[in-house]
Design a protein around this motif. Sequence first.
Motif, PDB file in Angstrom:
ATOM      1  N   VAL A 112      73.572  71.955  78.645  1.00 47.17           N
ATOM      2  CA  VAL A 112      74.141  72.387  80.137  1.00 47.17           C
ATOM      3  C   VAL A 112      75.339  72.388  80.376  1.00 47.17           C
ATOM      4  O   VAL A 112      76.016  73.601  80.828  1.00 47.17           O
ATOM      5  N   ALA A 113      76.232  71.742  79.482  1.00 51.97           N
ATOM      6  CA  ALA A 113      77.880  71.985  79.236  1.00 51.97           C
ATOM      7  C   ALA A 113      77.795  73.064  78.416  1.00 51.97           C
ATOM      8  O   ALA A 113      78.743  74.194  78.425  1.00 51.97           O
ATOM      9  N   CYS A 114      76.872  73.278  77.218  1.00 54.57           N
ATOM     10  CA  CYS A 114      77.112  74.447  76.348  1.00 54.57           C
ATOM     11  C   CYS A 114      76.965  76.323  77.227  1.00 54.57           C
ATOM     12  O   CYS A 114      77.198  76.801  77.264  1.00 54.57           O
ATOM     13  N   ALA A 115      75.592  75.553  77.992  1.00 58.29           N
ATOM     14  CA  ALA A 115      75.103  77.373  78.893  1.00 58.29           C
ATOM     15  C   ALA A 115      76.758  77.536  79.796  1.00 58.29           C
ATOM     16  O   ALA A 115      77.029  78.786  80.277  1.00 58.29           O
ATOM     17  N   VAL A 116      77.179  76.301  80.824  1.00 63.17           N
ATOM     18  CA  VAL A 116      78.217  76.618  81.233  1.00 63.17           C
ATOM     19  C   VAL A 116      79.916  77.011  80.798  1.00 63.17           C
ATOM     20  O   VAL A 116      79.776  78.570  81.344  1.00 63.17           O
ATOM     21  N   THR A 117      78.975  76.274  79.495  1.00 61.87           N
ATOM     22  CA  THR A 117      81.324  76.706  78.646  1.00 61.87           C
ATOM     23  C   THR A 117      80.809  78.891  77.884  1.00 61.87           C
ATOM     24  O   THR A 117      81.451  80.000  77.759  1.00 61.87           O
ATOM     25  N   GLY A 118      79.541  79.138  77.889  1.00 65.23           N
ATOM     26  CA  GLY A 118      78.963  79.886  77.163  1.00 65.23           C
ATOM     27  C   GLY A 118      79.322  80.880  77.868  1.00 65.23           C
ATOM     28  O   GLY A 118      79.605  82.467  78.325  1.00 65.23           O
ATOM     29  N   ILE A 119      78.995  80.990  80.256  1.00 61.70           N
ATOM     30  CA  ILE A 119      78.994  82.041  80.810  1.00 61.70           C
ATOM     31  C   ILE A 119      79.978  81.993  80.813  1.00 61.70           C
ATOM     32  O   ILE A 119      80.627  82.945  81.526  1.00 61.70           O
ATOM     33  N   ALA A 120      81.375  80.714  80.951  1.00 61.97           N
ATOM     34  CA  ALA A 120      82.905  81.497  81.645  1.00 61.97           C
ATOM     35  C   ALA A 120      83.551  82.344  79.377  1.00 61.97           C
ATOM     36  O   ALA A 120      84.376  82.894  80.241  1.00 61.97           O
ATOM     37  N   GLY A 121      83.226  82.069  78.767  1.00 62.39           N
ATOM     38  CA  GLY A 121      83.236  82.616  77.905  1.00 62.39           C
ATOM     39  C   GLY A 121      83.022  83.991  77.530  1.00 62.39           C
ATOM     40  O   GLY A 121      84.035  84.970  77.324  1.00 62.39           O
ATOM     41  N   LEU A 122      81.470  84.540  77.634  1.00 61.14           N
ATOM     42  CA  LEU A 122      81.151  85.411  77.988  1.00 61.14           C
ATOM     43  C   LEU A 122      82.358  86.206  79.148  1.00 61.14           C
ATOM     44  O   LEU A 122      82.639  87.416  78.965  1.00 61.14           O
ATOM     45  N   ALA A 123      82.296  85.932  80.064  1.00 64.46           N
ATOM     46  CA  ALA A 123      82.674  86.184  81.178  1.00 64.46           C
ATOM     47  C   ALA A 123      84.302  86.823  81.119  1.00 64.46           C
ATOM     48  O   ALA A 123      84.511  87.977  81.442  1.00 64.46           O
ATOM     49  N   VAL A 124      84.882  85.986  80.342  1.00 65.90           N
ATOM     50  CA  VAL A 124      86.639  86.410  79.901  1.00 65.90           C
ATOM     51  C   VAL A 124      86.409  87.427  78.876  1.00 65.90           C
ATOM     52  O   VAL A 124      87.545  87.935  79.612  1.00 65.90           O
TER      53      VAL A 124
END
Length: 390
Positions: A279-291
């Motif tokens: 889940v931590a990977c999913a959250v950080t992945g989403i944040a990284g792609l958005a930025v």
Amino acid sequence: MRWRYQETVLTLSSLAFFVTMVGRLAISPVIPDIAADLDISTTAIGAALTGMWITYALVQFPSGVLADRYGERIVILVAVAGTGLTAVVIAAAPAFGLFVVGTLLLGAAAGLHYSVATALITRTYDDIGTAIGLLNAGGPMAGLITPVVVAWVAVTYDWRLAIGLTAVIAVPVAALFWYGVRPTEPQRPNQSLRDRLDPDEIGALLSRRTIVFTGVVAVLFDFTWQALSSFLPTFFVQHHGYSQTLAGTLFAVYFAGHGVLQIGVGALADRYGRDAAAVACAVTGIAGLAVLVVGSRLWVLVGALLLLGFGMGWAAAVFPRFMDNLAASEQNFGFGLIRTSYMVVAATGSVVVGALADRLDWTAAFGALIALLAVAGGMLVVNRSLDLGY
């Protein structure tokens, strides 16, 4: 601390992964050069890369069967040597047709390595999340070096020589693996390959509810990983207007962060559980792609790449989840079968994202990846919150 033989096996298996990853990643930084030289579109190259990932996926299952019959050592050696040879075929391709053949063969050769190496490491170590994270470090190490070197060689000389460098590194790594790793005992040396393809056994394994659930999560994560490994440098060139060299350097930054941080993902998975780390990977992945999509300053994009690097370390949490649900005698055969099953679907990431970028734009393409990661994270949260037992 005294260096143990198991560290030798882990180190050389990671180096073997390095070679197979270099072969696959060497194409991405020179996509604009290939498109211009062979007069083809980004979508066409995306389709070729999808074909490469599909053959990579299809070979996962037979690689496990072959390892059970002949031992892991010989299968990994063939993977390393075959990756070098097929890179030469791609580099020498005079037309797109032979380029496609080369990419398909490259995927098949490289695909022999990972499932077999993971099963070997799982039998060798207790803390398999950390060990798999270290095994996977060979991939990001390739991502750190490959884009910069390939982009520089392509600009200075040409893209063909850049891709051909894979063969140069494959030879010494194959020699080191042959010398440093002892012959491995086959798990099922007397069982015929036909017997291993029993439809009832295959169906029973793939229908386990925990395997199905984890497989869907793996598809969503791996689809994103495949797309990024194919098009992240092109994204920087076309969306942000960066030079090919700077785009390759940023690609290397992504893989550098990925290489270091995914070891942390594995440690988190061992300590706090597979699902929490995923889940931590999913959250950080989403944040990284958005930025990456909305950011403009270089330092902001570097920060986004580090977030994305952690997010794409998902395998160190998800793969142990598979292994937790496989008996020791199933791990070569079973993990290879599972990898083939989910990776065939995930391999479409290259062509889908390439087509979205061509027909719409990179914002739409990366937005689709954000949605997939949100679904993966949501599945894990619901399973954990409701104690569904998947």
